[in-house]
Design an enzyme around this catalytic site. Structure first.
Site, PDB file in Angstrom:
ATOM      1  N   GLU A 132     -40.728 -48.236 -51.735  1.00 46.32           N
ATOM      2  CA  GLU A 132     -40.283 -47.411 -52.870  1.00 46.32           C
ATOM      3  C   GLU A 132     -38.931 -47.875 -53.404  1.00 46.32           C
ATOM      4  O   GLU A 132     -38.259 -47.156 -54.147  1.00 46.32           O
ATOM      5  CB  GLU A 132     -40.255 -45.942 -52.452  1.00 46.32           C
ATOM      6  CG  GLU A 132     -41.616 -45.407 -51.995  1.00 46.32           C
ATOM      7  CD  GLU A 132     -42.546 -44.977 -53.139  1.00 46.32           C
ATOM      8  OE1 GLU A 132     -42.068 -44.367 -54.094  1.00 46.32           O
ATOM      9  OE2 GLU A 132     -43.762 -45.278 -53.061  1.00 46.32           O
ATOM     10  N   HIS A 165     -38.297 -39.091 -51.082  1.00 47.75           N
ATOM     11  CA  HIS A 165     -37.497 -40.320 -50.973  1.00 47.75           C
ATOM     12  C   HIS A 165     -36.198 -39.960 -50.260  1.00 47.75           C
ATOM     13  O   HIS A 165     -35.683 -38.843 -50.431  1.00 47.75           O
ATOM     14  CB  HIS A 165     -37.124 -40.880 -52.358  1.00 47.75           C
ATOM     15  CG  HIS A 165     -38.260 -41.496 -53.111  1.00 47.75           C
ATOM     16  ND1 HIS A 165     -38.429 -41.336 -54.480  1.00 47.75           N
ATOM     17  CD2 HIS A 165     -39.270 -42.303 -52.716  1.00 47.75           C
ATOM     18  CE1 HIS A 165     -39.495 -42.004 -54.877  1.00 47.75           C
ATOM     19  NE2 HIS A 165     -40.027 -42.595 -53.821  1.00 47.75           N
ATOM     20  N   CYS A 184     -32.038 -41.039 -59.239  1.00 45.66           N
ATOM     21  CA  CYS A 184     -33.368 -41.646 -59.421  1.00 45.66           C
ATOM     22  C   CYS A 184     -33.407 -42.506 -60.671  1.00 45.66           C
ATOM     23  O   CYS A 184     -34.183 -43.448 -60.758  1.00 45.66           O
ATOM     24  CB  CYS A 184     -34.435 -40.567 -59.599  1.00 45.66           C
ATOM     25  SG  CYS A 184     -34.843 -39.671 -58.107  1.00 45.66           S
TER      26      CYS A 184
END
Ligand code: SUO
Length: 446
Positions: A176, A252, A370
């Site tokens: 990720e 995450h 993000c």
């Protein structure tokens, strides 16, 4: 002699199909806003405003373009045939979920675009990039090809920059990107410690793993990236994320921890073996002492951390300390707002807090952190990269005008089947590659 370096932040420009499709099981915000009507124009302008505020303060701020969505080549690969219009009509009729996945503007969250290792850490002293395969979610697994093209176009000179393809796209190597990777160092140009945080050990079924929600990142993926980037063992720490945190909605690691320079700001539920992680970092970090800013569950319960996205903040150096750039939601959750007031009164490394409104993105589970990919660059590397994507007043004005001209103010999942939307997107993106000077990066341009 270590070189002088800066941290550049590359934010994803929100794409014209930004919508709420509930595509991310395990991401609480994405699920709870499913089928809400989005405002792509507002989303893009909120993102640009954040970039502008940081650029105005002197940070090096870049822009990464949105991807082409709906992505017709993906739909064709799944057996939908005919003209673009026929493809859209068929997928909308047969499986609207696939259309939503092929239409997501999720490339905006560039913390998931790639893992980047600065040249001070790598064996060949180049900056290394590996686009994330994002194999845990179909809608995100289609990002890495264009991401790779964009990064190569911006960081083109192979004397300074090295690009790797994404890892094999399967859960064993689920990757990720920078959302599960943070770097601690004394100064950006000095060798640092790269902290890779993983959710599961793919090849060991006995290892601890979350019970409810998926672990997106594997240890094996993190190790592969460290190998590809030529990182010495003495500069790498692998840490397992607490499975209980993943099950509480921390999909995450950047939803529960953020690091910058010598400071790690984290929640007590972030890591499975907190003490060991800190000791491993301390034993490898040179030229400085680790400043561990630990937030306890008593101060901020994990549910409040997830709801407010306290840790999905940008932690940035200032002349006299560090700035925590938090999402507006942090002031709406009382435990978090109280915590922030106390934080800046204390004598720790974080000396100021500023609020950024990125609500459109937050409703899909993406906060300020993000939305950005960090790339530490020496002065020479900064000179060598493509400058057309670096935000200055003129580029901000051009992009704002471009958004105003091309973006809709309302988008529902039903609108994704509208063939006019596809035309609007392609027209807008074709113009954008011109504005940013990126050449042909989209499938419809090649
Ligand atoms: N780093 C933040 C990533 C957020 C992203 N959300 C999404 O894809 C939601 C899209 C939707 O549900 O329409 C994700 O979960 O990977």
């Amino acid at each position: 002699m270590p070189k002088h370096a800066v941290e550049a932040n590359f934010d994803g420009l929100v794409g014209p199909t930004h919508n709420y499709a509930g595509l991310s099981w395990g991401n609480v915000a994405s699920k709870s806003n499913v089928n809400a009507v989005s405002n792509p124009k507002e989303a893009a302008l909120q993102g640009l405003a954040k970039m502008k505020r940081l650029a105005d303060r002197g940070y090096v701020q870049g822009v990464l373009p949105p991807h082409e969505r709906p992505h017709i080549p993906t739909l064709k690969a799944l057996g939908f045939t005919g003209s673009d219009k026929a493809v859209l009509a068929a997928v909308a009729r047969e499986n609207p979920s696939i259309l939503a996945a092929a239409s997501s503007a999720s490339a905006m969250w560039t913390a998931n675009a790639a893992t980047v290792s600065p040249s001070a850490d790598t064996s060949d002293h180049r900056v290394h990039f590996t686009p994330a395969n994002l194999s845990a979610k179909f809608h995100r697994s289609i990002e890495h090809v264009v991401t790779g093209r964009v990064l190569k176009s911006i960081f083109a000179d192979d004397a300074w920059f090295a690009h790797h393809p994404a890892l094999p796209s399967v859960s064993h190597f689920g990757d990720e990107g920078a959302a599960n990777h943070t770097r601690l160092c004394s100064r950006y140009g000095e060798p640092g410690v790269e902290l890779f945080v993983y959710g599961q050990v793919a090849f060991n079924e006995q290892a601890p793993a979350p019970a409810k929600y998926p672990a997106r990142q594997s240890l094996e993926a993190s190790q592969a990236i460290a190998r590809l980037h030529g990182l010495k063992d003495s500069h790498v720490v692998f840490a397992q994320q607490n499975p209980a945190a993943i099950d509480a909605g921390v999909f995450h690691n950047d939803v529960i921890a953020v690091g910058n320079a010598n400071t790690l700001f984290y929640h007590d539920m972030a890591f499975l073996e907190e003490e060991k992680v800190l000791a491993d970092i301390r034993s490898r970090l040179t030229g400085t002492e680790l400043q561990a800013v630990r937030v306890s569950s008593a101060e901020v319960p994990i549910e409040d951390a997830v709801q407010s996205y306290l840790f999905n903040s940008q932690l940035l150096n200032t002349a006299d300390g560090m700035l925590l750039a938090v999402p507006g939601e942090c002031r709406e959750v009382s435990s978090v707002s109280r915590y922030l007031d106390d934080l800046v009164k204390g004598d720790g490394p974080i000396t100021s807090v500023e609020v950024f409104d990125v609500k459109q993105s937050m409703r899909n589970g993406g906060g300020p952190a993000c939305l950005r990919l960090r790339v530490a660059l020496s002065d020479d590397e900064l000179k060598a990269m493509h400058h057309g994507v670096l935000l200055n007043d003129a580029l901000y004005e051009r992009l704002t005008t471009w958004v105003e001209a091309h973006y809709r103010e309302e988008l529902s999942t039903e609108d994704l089947a509208d063939p006019m939307l596809l035309d609007e997107v392609r027209k807008a993106l074709d113009e954008l590659t011109g504005i940013l000077g990126l050449g042909s990066i989209y499938d419809f341009q090649i």
